[in-house]
Design an enzyme around this catalytic site. Structure first.
Site, PDB file in Angstrom:
ATOM      1  N   GLN A 183       0.828  -1.207   0.000  1.00 34.39           N
ATOM      2  CA  GLN A 183       0.000   0.000   0.000  1.00 34.39           C
ATOM      3  C   GLN A 183       0.860   1.255   0.000  1.00 34.39           C
ATOM      4  O   GLN A 183       0.551   2.242   0.660  1.00 34.39           O
ATOM      5  CB  GLN A 183      -0.941  -0.008   1.209  1.00 34.39           C
ATOM      6  N   CYS A 184       1.915   1.234  -0.772  1.00 37.75           N
ATOM      7  CA  CYS A 184       2.897   2.312  -0.820  1.00 37.75           C
ATOM      8  C   CYS A 184       2.832   2.989  -2.189  1.00 37.75           C
ATOM      9  O   CYS A 184       2.452   2.361  -3.178  1.00 37.75           O
ATOM     10  CB  CYS A 184       4.291   1.699  -0.588  1.00 37.75           C
TER      11      CYS A 184
END
Length: 160
Positions: free
Chosen positions: A35-36
């Protein structure tokens, strides 16, 4: 002298893997997160894997949740996400810590071998370490360095 081959790690499916399995290979070690903002780099890493695996490149992905809680999932969820969204087939490992007292021994060693902008600490997800066939660290790359920018260094390491 310590080398990559001196370490082991738990694969994302729970098996203990001796990194000596990769002796004589060029290895790119990357701390990853699902989730970067850099998560799309999985695509570039997979492309490097497909392009150079037969020549001796191995990419090792180490999920880490130490940066902004960007890897909250279980190992099963992480593996599924990587396969579903990016077709990842290179080895992934169980979630680890890369900084602090709980840092995996591999990352303690990598950080001691090559510092970055913040000294030896890992700054963020998708920090990359290129390790030569002899198991020694060649270089460290910032999270902002896209996988395709490593081609020249990978080809040089494969040729040596």
């Amino acid at each position: 002298m310590t080398a990559l081959q001196d370490f082991s790690a738990t694969s994302i499916d729970g098996r203990e893997v001796a990194l000596s399995d990769y002796a004589g290979k060029v290895v790119l070690v990357v701390n990853t997160a699902s989730q970067c903002g850099f998560t799309p780099q999985y695509k570039g890493l997979q492309e490097l894997h497909e392009r150079y695996a037969e020549q001796g490149l191995v990419i090792l992905g180490f999920p880490c949740d130490q940066f902004g809680g960007q890897e909250p999932g279980s190992d099963t969820e992480i593996a599924s996400f990587c396969e579903r969204n990016f077709g990842v087939t290179f080895p992934l490992f169980s979630k680890i810590e890369v900084n602090g007292d709980g840092a995996h021994p591999l990352y303690q060693w990598l950080r001691s071998e090559k510092g970055g902008a913040l000294g030896s600490k890992i700054k963020w997800n998708f920090t990359k370490y290129l390790v030569g066939k002899n198991g020694q660290v060649i270089d460290r790359y910032a999270p902002t360095t896209k996988p395709e920018k490593l081609v020249k260094d990978i080809e040089k390491a494969l040729a040596s």
